[in-house]
Design an enzyme around this catalytic site. Structure first.
Site, PDB file in Angstrom:
ATOM      1  N   HIS A  94      41.582  30.079   6.755  1.00 12.63           N
ATOM      2  CA  HIS A  94      40.434  29.770   5.908  1.00 12.63           C
ATOM      3  C   HIS A  94      40.278  30.889   4.877  1.00 12.63           C
ATOM      4  CE1 HIS A  94      38.956  26.416   8.317  1.00 12.63           C
ATOM      5  NE2 HIS A  94      39.057  27.149   9.407  1.00 12.63           N
ATOM      6  N   HIS A 125      46.737  24.300   7.876  1.00 16.28           N
ATOM      7  CA  HIS A 125      46.931  24.195   9.331  1.00 16.28           C
ATOM      8  C   HIS A 125      48.404  23.930   9.605  1.00 16.28           C
ATOM      9  CE1 HIS A 125      47.320  21.177  12.724  1.00 16.28           C
ATOM     10  NE2 HIS A 125      46.897  22.247  13.369  1.00 16.28           N
ATOM     11  N   VAL A 150      53.114  23.632  15.963  1.00 18.83           N
ATOM     12  CA  VAL A 150      54.384  23.205  16.542  1.00 18.83           C
ATOM     13  C   VAL A 150      54.249  23.357  18.056  1.00 18.83           C
ATOM     14  CG1 VAL A 150      56.882  23.411  16.529  1.00 18.83           C
ATOM     15  CG2 VAL A 150      55.589  24.151  14.527  1.00 18.83           C
TER      16      VAL A 150
END
Length: 303
Positions: free
Chosen positions: A97, A107, A110
């Site tokens: 952010h 964002h 994995v």
């Protein structure tokens, strides 16, 4: 460990985490707090968080590795045949952010799951993940760049994967109760188990390794743009949508909480400042209206 192949995935995830954090520290000029944690018997992780940085108002790059005797509902919702299985799950989850409203939130995730169905001798495994972009002020060149990088990440594995994973991203990062997308999308995949382990693992690695190329040029273009209270106020309002999605719809958040995960690490994805207003509408012809009209829509940015 349910599946010994997880050792290779874990080593790569930890290496990717360290490389991303090191580069973000150079960009911001302030270090991340590294918080190693352990839940005896069922989990461990490394949470790397920055707050009140020069560039990042909040950012987290987190690794977690958990296991248990019963797969949580959020993970078996689309695989009911695995309900009640012993499981192992590990993943890297990143949310950034930036302070500047002209720099988008991003964002990356994995993850690798392995489940041992009752009475079965062979573990069932799959990968998931993706990356997406959530701007507060829209720039077409940023959207095109991000989606091109997503396509490049998947191109070595077949031309069919990018349109398929882009469509899945558009469907997943959608606030059904608001009838609007969270951002401009990207790519998203889950329950991915195709060809064999080596192919599936390589595809997941391709996504993770392309993240910095997808995001950093955008961050560098926008992080020094002058802004005022109007832009910060709108950023906080749109961040409220981010909070709503993560707490209501996000399967990763639900899985973490349902599996007894570490709340501080799971909820670091939330922005430090967010606002809600009643029935707010953007001013006609404003940059805020432009975001809704031209960016918070499903679009083929590479068409």
């Amino acid at each position: 460990m349910v599946d010994a192949r997880g050792d290779r995935v874990k080593a790569w995830l930890l290496d990717l985490q360290e490389r991303i954090v090191a580069l973000l520290e150079k960009i911001d000029g302030r270090g991340f707090r590294r918080d190693a944690w352990q839940r005896p018997g069922d989990g461990e992780g490394l949470t790397c968080v920055i707050e009140d940085g020069e560039i990042f108002e909040r950012g987290g790059v987190n690794f977690s590795h958990v296991h248990g005797q019963r797969l949580p509902a959020a993970a078996s919702a689309e695989r009911p045949d695995l309900a009640g299985s012993a499981f192992e799950a590990m993943g890297l989850s990143l949310v950034l952010h930036p302070r500047n409203p002209y720099a988008p939130t991003t964002h990356l995730n994995v993850r690798f799951f392995s489940a041992q169905p009752p009475g079965s001798g062979e573990p069932v495994w799959w990968f998931g993940g993706g990356m997406d972009l959530t701007p507060y002020y829209g720039f077409a060149e940023d959207a095109v760049h991000f989606h091109r990088a997503c396509r490049d990440a998947l191109a070595p594995f077949g031309a069919e994967y990018h349109p398929r994973f882009k469509r899945r991203c558009d469907e997943y990062f959608y606030l059904k109760h608001r009838r609007e997308p969270r951002g401009i999308g990207g790519i998203f995949f889950d329950d991915f188990h195709e060809r064999d382990f080596e192919f599936s693992f390589a595809l997941a690695q391709g996504v993770g390794e392309h993240f910095l190329a997808a995001y950093l040029p955008i961050l560098q273009r926008r992080s020094a743009t002058p802004y005022g209270e109007r832009e910060r106020d709108f950023q906080a309002y749109r961040r409220g949508r981010y909070v709503e999605f993560n707490l209501v719809w996000d399967r990763g958040t639900l899985f973490g909480l349902q599996s007894g995960g570490r709340a501080e690490s799971i909820l670091m994805s939330l922005p430090p400042i967010a606002k809600w207003r009643y029935d707010w509408q953007p001013e006609k012809g404003s940059a805020e209206e432009l975001l809704y009209r031209d960016f918070l829509v499903v679009k083929d940015w590479l068409g």
